[in-house]
Design an enzyme around this catalytic site. Structure first.
Site, PDB file in Angstrom:
ATOM      1  CG  HIS A  31      -8.388 -39.446 -13.248  1.00  0.00           C
ATOM      2  ND1 HIS A  31      -8.730 -39.915 -11.792  1.00  0.00           N
ATOM      3  CD2 HIS A  31     -10.002 -38.905 -13.688  1.00  0.00           C
ATOM      4  CE1 HIS A  31     -10.006 -39.905 -11.713  1.00  0.00           C
ATOM      5  NE2 HIS A  31     -10.470 -39.059 -12.729  1.00  0.00           N
ATOM      6  CD  GLU A  32      -9.298 -36.011 -15.829  1.00  0.00           C
ATOM      7  OE1 GLU A  32     -10.255 -36.100 -16.607  1.00  0.00           O
ATOM      8  OE2 GLU A  32      -9.067 -35.795 -14.893  1.00  0.00           O
ATOM      9  CD  GLU A  74     -14.762 -37.429 -16.577  1.00  0.00           C
ATOM     10  OE1 GLU A  74     -14.192 -36.116 -16.630  1.00  0.00           O
ATOM     11  OE2 GLU A  74     -15.583 -38.128 -16.047  1.00  0.00           O
ATOM     12  CG  ASN A  75     -14.627 -31.716 -21.539  1.00  0.00           C
ATOM     13  OD1 ASN A  75     -15.733 -32.374 -20.818  1.00  0.00           O
ATOM     14  ND2 ASN A  75     -13.380 -30.503 -21.211  1.00  0.00           N
ATOM     15  N   GLY A  81      -9.746 -30.950 -10.895  1.00  0.00           N
ATOM     16  CA  GLY A  81      -7.897 -31.058 -11.424  1.00  0.00           C
ATOM     17  C   GLY A  81      -8.103 -30.873 -13.411  1.00  0.00           C
ATOM     18  CB  ALA A  82      -8.195 -32.730 -15.993  1.00  0.00           C
ATOM     19  CD  GLU A 124     -18.171 -35.734 -13.898  1.00  0.00           C
ATOM     20  OE1 GLU A 124     -17.341 -35.057 -14.057  1.00  0.00           O
ATOM     21  OE2 GLU A 124     -18.693 -36.757 -13.655  1.00  0.00           O
TER      22      GLU A 124
HETATM   23 ZN   LIG Z   1     -12.466 -38.441 -13.126  1.00  0.00          ZN
END
Ligand SMILES: [Zn+2]
Length: 860
Positions: free
Chosen positions: A300-301, A269-270, A266-267, A128
């Site tokens: 969140h993810e 979401e794959n 932070g992370a 992303e």
């Molecule tokens: Zn997000």
């Protein structure tokens, strides 16, 4: 020349023309240990609505070997400008592209990292916004979904993870082949590949007949610190909560979470293969706020698996909806999920998300939540406090407005209707209107299409008996900064008003709560007429709406003296936030904010709030105090930090937070001796573990004050010769108070592109020391000479770090503002570059105003 950009118009045209069925992607990562490039073979099958038409596919790669469209070889030299032209499409098409793609060290595309502990190579992808095209040829836009089949060649013995479950590898040479099953129809930006000798821990989520395999991975050098059980616990709570609230089973075949090195965000979401920054594997003691933040990121993810991955925005202008939803979802899940360790998550939300949103919404670059995203450059600088934090705040307000049950009913209909598809904002609002029966058009216009923050103030008139004769909520239009987009409007607010009494002079207890709609400039509150005036009147209690809150004079006096006396954490957080906001606005002098903090922080039990106030006090002292008074303020704060450190409960989070605060501000010989003593073991604070991370925190300050030299830094790096250790050493070296150290750091960042994203960031942090303003003064001019070249030659992530990080923010002078204006006029920068520099300048202008307010307070 489009370069690596892609406009919304181009994406729309391409989406009208194409339907993409499937990608087969073969990646040969046999070169991973050497680095350089890897071979990427993509076969993509797609149909075209207009046979004969032309289009293009995206690719960022050093070279292309073969392009074959429908059996006809095209000239590989036609690959230019990050695109491969595809002329004369058939109704049904098959395209084959063989390319040599590059490993990166910037956290974009396929990131390659070598762990100094074991010398092994670790890879992961981050796609992303538009970086799948750095790994395979792709139609790089979220609404061209397809099924993806990855076949990966990698060194034998490696772990290879992607969106589909990991297959048994085949072959028995030095490399093996992992042939993954096709994914469901997903967007390019959530495909993923993680490969290397990572280690995994496994579990499963079970609910009736449903069984979802769970995996948690990290590098072997972090394995001893990986508390996988805690990760699984939060994950399972999230599965339970989201499946019930969304009324839709988890849509993918498995759920892996991988802690990866040098991760920019932070992370990510794959789908089914979430990557997280591996600082979330805690090597040393951290406070509970860090565990809470990690749990929030995990949730969140997970929420994105439905909102974002299963149902995806059509174009990046709805990025805000994607991120706001996930941010709202993490907080509501923590607040409500049975067994949650952080039921006070709305306090953290008020304390962090709201503060971030309020700050961003007052920058000259502020914009309506529904942003105009014309191209990829627009979206890349739009992962901001509006997109995440204001959007989520406004969703919280929407939930208060329509009711939570109706909100989730609407969300359920939305998932069922649009599963595996793409949507626009209107699709969600339509579903919410149906579920709630409320017309959301006016609401949406007021909240989503305008910028800025309203101010809410109480106006209270008392009669001679001290009873309330009239109570009015006054609403002010946002004070939009010059040049900001959008018009300043009043909005409908659903708010609560909390009434608090001071019991025994010790505790502030809520005695009543009224919920009402505020609309227009004046809203009368007849329910309060005739009542005795309470000690504190708190507008926007429970933090339902998004507004700056001002306290009336009597309430402010009580709060200033008794902020710690609220029995609940949320009203305390709201008052802290209000005081901070007033400080930033110059309505409260920075020295008075310091007094407030010194009087209230000792009673603050919420460690997240304590740490926020500590950071804010430091910022206020560095930037918002009159320079003539600054040293006195810093001295008071440092003395308080030492006192709190010595007085804190042994082994407590508060103790650790005060140790870090003292390390950030220590200035007397005694304080610096204490830091040095803690580091070499000659001093002790009972219960304080001087562990790996805290040692580095102490050493940075000692290096910055000239008390630790290169030998001391090298010795510490030998103790901790890890990736994190190398980053900390870079910070220490850049922090040293010498012209040579500054010149070296500057050259490493600005004049070379060899530093990885993390080492670069660490170097910038060390370089910018608030106590070294004179040493850094000459770098303002160097910054303006270099910044445009940086923007033009470095990757997005790398240039963003430099542009924001090396701006002369510590030189709070009119000269800095003038130099910035001169550069803006002469350089004529691209909009995304302009935005970043204008935001940095706004910080200096705000600091100048706050310093003037502080100076005036000093003279009173
Ligand atoms: Zn997000």
């Amino acid at each position: 020349m489009p370069g690596t950009n892609l406009t919304r118009e181009e994406a729309r045209t391409r989406a009208d023309l194409l339907h993409v069925d499937a990608y087969d992607i073969e990646l040969d990562l046999g070169t991973a240990r050497e680095g350089g490039t890897f071979r990427s073979t993509t076969v993509v099958r797609f149909t075209a609505t207009t046979p004969g038409a032309d289009t293009f596919i995206d690719l960022v790669a050093p070279g292309v070997e073969e392009i074959t469209l429908n059996g006809t070889a095209l000239d590989p030299a036609s690959f230019a400008d990050s695109r491969i032209p595809l002329p004369g499409l058939a109704a049904e098409n098959e395209l084959r592209v063989v390319a040599n793609c590059a490993y990166t060290n910037t956290g974009e595309g396929l990131h390659r990292f070598v762990d100094p502990v074991d010398g092994e190579t670790y890879l992961y992808t981050q796609f992303e916004v538009p970086d799948a095209r750095r790994v395979f040829a792709s139609f790089e836009q979220p609404d061209l979904k397809a099924a993806f089949t990855f076949t990966v060649t990698a060194p034998k013995g490696w772990v290879v993870v992607s969106n589909s479950p990991t297959p048994q590898p085949t072959g028995d040479g030095d490399t093996q082949v992992w042939a993954f099953e096709p994914t469901g129809r997903i967007s390019t930006y959530i495909t993923a590949l993680i490969a290397g000798p990572y280690v995994g821990v496994f579990d499963s989520y079970e609910n009736g007949d449903q069984k979802v395999p769970l995996g948690v991975y990290c590098r072997p050098s972090l394995r001893e610190f990986l508390d996988a059980e805690a990760v699984f616990e939060v994950t399972k709570q999230g599965f339970d909560y989201f499946q019930e609230k969304f009324d839709f089973p988890y849509p993918f075949a498995k759920y892996d979470q991988l802690f990866v090195p040098e991760f920019n965000a932070g992370a990510m979401e794959n789908a089914g293969a979430v990557t997280l920054r591996d600082q979330y594997v805690f090597r040393s003691k951290v406070t509970d706020a860090a565990y809470e933040a990690r749990a929030a990121t995990i949730l969140h993810e997970l929420a994105h698996m439905w909102f974002g991955d299963l149902v995806t925005m059509e174009w990046w202008n709805d990025l805000w909806l994607n991120e706001s939803f996930a941010t709202f979802a993490e907080a509501v899940c923590q607040a409500e999920a049975p067994g949650s360790k952080w039921p006070n998550s709305w306090t953290t939300f008020a304390n962090q998300m709201k503060t971030w949103a309020y700050r961003q919404d007052q920058l000259p670059s502020t914009h309506p939540i529904m942003a105009e995203i014309n191209d990829l450059e627009d979206v890349q600088v739009n992962f901001d406090g509006i997109t995440y934090a204001k959007g989520a705040s406004v969703l919280k307000q929407l939930v208060a407005y329509v009711g939570q049950d109706a909100f989730f009913q609407g969300v359920q209909a939305y998932f069922k209707r649009h599963a595996w598809g793409n949507t626009r904002l209107g699709d969600l609002l339509g579903a919410l209107e149906e579920a709630s029966g409320r017309d959301l058009k006016a609401w949406s216009k007021a909240w989503l299409e305008t910028a800025g923050i309203n101010v809410l103030r109480p106006s209270i008139v008392l009669n001679t008996d001290g009873e309330i004769e009239s109570f009015t909520v006054l609403q002010e239009a946002p004070a939009l900064p010059a040049g900001a987009k959008g018009e300043a409007v009043l909005r409908p607010h659903r708010i609560a008003i909390g009434l608090y009494e001071l019991a025994d002079g010790e505790t502030l207890v809520r005695t009543d709560r009224i919920e009402l709609d505020v609309d227009g400039p004046r809203t009368e509150v007849p329910e309060l007429v005739g009542r005795h005036r309470p000690a504190v009147v708190l507008l926007n209690d429970d933090d339902l709406s998004y507004a700056k809150i001002r306290l009336d004079e009597d309430s402010l006096a009580v709060v200033t003296e008794h902020l710690g006396a609220f029995t609940e954490s949320l009203p305390r957080a709201l008052c802290w936030a209000s005081a901070w906001d007033m400080t930033r606005d110059g309505e409260l002098a920075a020295r008075d904010y310091l007094s407030l903090a010194l009087s209230g922080i000792g009673r603050e039990s919420d460690i997240g709030v304590v740490q926020s106030v500590q950071r804010q006090v430091k910022l206020a002292l560095d930037a918002y105090t009159d320079p003539a008074w600054r040293e006195e303020g810093l001295g008071r704060w440092a003395a308080a930090a030492e006192e709190h450190l010595r007085g804190a409960e042994a082994g407590s989070d508060h103790q650790l937070a005060w140790a870090r605060t003292l390390a950030a501000v220590a200035r007397t010989d005694g304080q610096l001796d204490l830091l040095a003593g803690l580091l070499d073991g000659t001093a002790e604070i009972k219960g304080l573990a001087v562990d790996t991370e805290l040692r580095w925190t102490l050493l940075v300050r000692l290096a910055a004050t000239g008390r630790a030299d290169e030998a001391a830094i090298a010795a510490e790096l030998e103790r901790d010769n890890t990736a994190a250790g190398q980053e900390h050493a870079a910070t220490c070296r850049a922090a040293r108070p010498t012209a040579e150290a500054k010149a070296q750091a500057w050259a490493a960042v600005v004049e070379s592109d060899e530093l990885t994203n993390y080492v670069q960031e660490a170097t910038i942090v060390g370089f910018q020391q608030a106590d070294q303003r004179e040493l850094l003064e000459a770098y303002g001019a160097k910054y303006f000479a270099a910044v445009k070249g940086i923007w033009e030659t470095r990757s997005h992530e790398i240039s963003q770090q430099i542009i924001g990080g090396l701006y002369p923010a510590l030189q709070v002078t009119q000269a800095t503002v003038d130099a910035t204006d001169a550069w803006l006029a002469a350089a004529d920068p691209a909009p995304a570059l302009r935005r970043q520099v204008v935001e940095a300048k706004a910080g200096v202008e705000r600091a100048l105003r706050a310093q003037a307010a502080d100076r005036a307070a000093g003279g009173r």
